[in-house]
Design an enzyme around this catalytic site. Structure first.
Site, PDB file in Angstrom:
ATOM      1  N   GLY A  20     -10.410  -9.891  24.419  1.00  0.00           N
ATOM      2  CA  GLY A  20     -10.565 -10.630  23.169  1.00  0.00           C
ATOM      3  C   GLY A  20      -9.195 -11.045  22.654  1.00  0.00           C
ATOM      4  CG  PHE A  22      -5.618  -6.351  19.309  1.00  0.00           C
ATOM      5  CD1 PHE A  22      -4.332  -6.729  18.960  1.00  0.00           C
ATOM      6  CD2 PHE A  22      -5.929  -4.999  19.352  1.00  0.00           C
ATOM      7  CE1 PHE A  22      -3.358  -5.768  18.664  1.00  0.00           C
ATOM      8  CE2 PHE A  22      -4.972  -4.039  19.055  1.00  0.00           C
ATOM      9  CZ  PHE A  22      -3.681  -4.424  18.703  1.00  0.00           C
ATOM     10  NE  ARG A  41     -19.334  -6.317  29.221  1.00  0.00           N
ATOM     11  CZ  ARG A  41     -20.178  -5.963  28.253  1.00  0.00           C
ATOM     12  NH1 ARG A  41     -21.157  -5.121  28.515  1.00  0.00           N
ATOM     13  NH2 ARG A  41     -20.060  -6.451  27.046  1.00  0.00           N
ATOM     14  CB  ALA A 159      -4.930 -11.126  17.666  1.00  0.00           C
ATOM     15  CE  LYS A 210      -7.315  -2.261   9.448  1.00  0.00           C
ATOM     16  NZ  LYS A 210      -7.689  -3.634   9.817  1.00  0.00           N
ATOM     17  CG  ASP A 263      -3.826  -2.400   9.790  1.00  0.00           C
ATOM     18  OD1 ASP A 263      -3.777  -3.637   9.665  1.00  0.00           O
ATOM     19  OD2 ASP A 263      -4.540  -1.833  10.633  1.00  0.00           O
ATOM     20  CB  VAL A 298     -17.056  -7.163  16.164  1.00  0.00           C
ATOM     21  CG1 VAL A 298     -17.584  -6.112  15.193  1.00  0.00           C
ATOM     22  CG2 VAL A 298     -18.090  -7.445  17.243  1.00  0.00           C
ATOM     23  CD  GLU A 300     -15.038  -2.576  15.483  1.00  0.00           C
ATOM     24  OE1 GLU A 300     -15.976  -1.885  15.029  1.00  0.00           O
ATOM     25  OE2 GLU A 300     -14.822  -2.720  16.695  1.00  0.00           O
TER      26      GLU A 300
END
Length: 355
Positions: A20, A22, A41, A159, A210, A263, A298, A300
């Protein structure tokens, strides 16, 4: 697959599991000094990386190769960086487990939690969970594999900025000094600083918790509120993060470091943050299901809010930001109403977690 990299064949490549945004950024950082082997995958993604050195319009270094074979990457690499969403993390570790050995180093970069319930139980038929039912990703690795030398990579690591080679820093946390040293040696550069921390649970929880505050911060911005409100949220969010993190086994010092407050400040102020963006769009009136379906990767924090709310039910803790954000996300409470509740919440002491 062509394994003829630019350096001597005696140098083992460094593995990255997941590609992805990151994972791409970390792969490029690693490729400055190492050959890198990426696991994905999707056959089409692997073919594109090996032929064009591109993935989703993001440029990869020419020393990066890709494979769909877990055995190949485990046999080829002693050090690997899992960079996959928490929802898929356990499944991937189970897939990799037959090929992992105690000599492997795994340093993950996933800021999420995994649910670990008895057979027959799921989120639909439980009302509360205990700490033993919530796993950080290092705990998932320990449960599903024989790997012991486990690390976590966390910090203000947007990222897009890393991919643009902008200055940044991260924390490598591990109970093993050799894992910290290895991570620092592999990633540190003139533009990227790497700090060490032995409190892996605290650093993992910093990155996880966070995200809750980042969603709330995005919501404040979506309402058009100013910097005073943002400062209030971030400071009270920091207090809530420390209380929750300590209750789950982390150290206060870790929450006050780069992976915690560093962060937190970054993701609470950046439109590059998925969690901030989700909160912003909710405050503008969009439905959670629509926002999640529309996001490329996503956020998170949504799953984290759900799990932490269930955890709070088994404790005496109050976490007003998390509790009200849960109502916004899953019970259709208006962001404006949640804000009014928080403004009236009866807490009048500024800082008391050092007492």
């Amino acid at each position: 697959m062509d394994m003829n990299w630019k350096k001597s064949s005696e140098n083992k490549p460094i593995g990255v599991i997941g590609i992805g945004s990151f994972g791409t950024a970390i792969s490029n950082l690693l490729a400055e000094k190492n050959n890198v082997l990426v696991y994905a995958r999707d056959e089409a993604v692997v073919e594109a990386i090996n032929k064009t050195h591109m993935v989703k319009n993001r440029k990869l270094a020419s020393s990066i190769r890709a494979t769909t074979d877990p055995k190949l990457i485990c046999d080829s690499c002693n050090v690997m960086f899992p960079m996959i969403p928490s929802s898929a993390f356990r499944e991937v570790m189970v897939r990799f487990a037959p090929y992992l050995h105690p000599y492997h180093f795994l340093i993950h970069g996933t800021k999420g939690l995994s649910l670990n319930l008895p057979e027959g139980k799921d989120l639909g038929n439980i009302k509360k969970i205990q700490r033993k039912n919530i796993c950080t990703m290092s705990e998932v690795i320990m449960e599903e594999t024989v790997v012991e030398r486990i690390g976590c990579l966390a910090g203000p690591n947007l990222a897009k900025e890393l991919l643009e080679n902008q200055p940044g820093a991260t924390v490598i946390a591990s109970r093993y000094n050799e894992v910290i040293r290895e991570g620092q040696q592999l990633l540190r550069s003139d533009n990227f600083q790497v700090y060490g921390n032995s409190d892996i649970i605290g650093v993992e929880l910093s990155g996880v918790l966070k995200n809750i505050i980042a969603i709330a911060s995005g919501a404040l911005s979506g309402l058009g509120l100013g910097d005073n409100a943002k400062g209030l949220l971030i400071s009270r969010g920091m207090v809530e993060l420390v209380y929750l993190g300590k209750a789950m086994g982390g150290s206060t010092k870790s929450f006050l470091g780069l992976a915690g407050v560093g962060d937190l400040v970054t993701t609470c102020n950046s439109t590059l943050s998925r969690n901030y963006t989700l909160g912003f769009r909710l405050a503008k009136g969009e439905k959670l299901t629509d926002v999640v379906a529309d996001m490329e990767e996503v956020a998170e924090g949504v799953n984290t809010v759900k799990l932490i709310k269930l955890f709070l039910e088994s404790t005496d803790l109050r976490a007003p930001i998390t509790e009200n954000l849960y109502k916004v996300l899953f019970e259709d409470l208006k962001v404006e109403a949640a804000l009014q509740y928080l403004m009236k919440f009866p807490i009048y002491t500024d800082i008391d977690f050092f007492d």
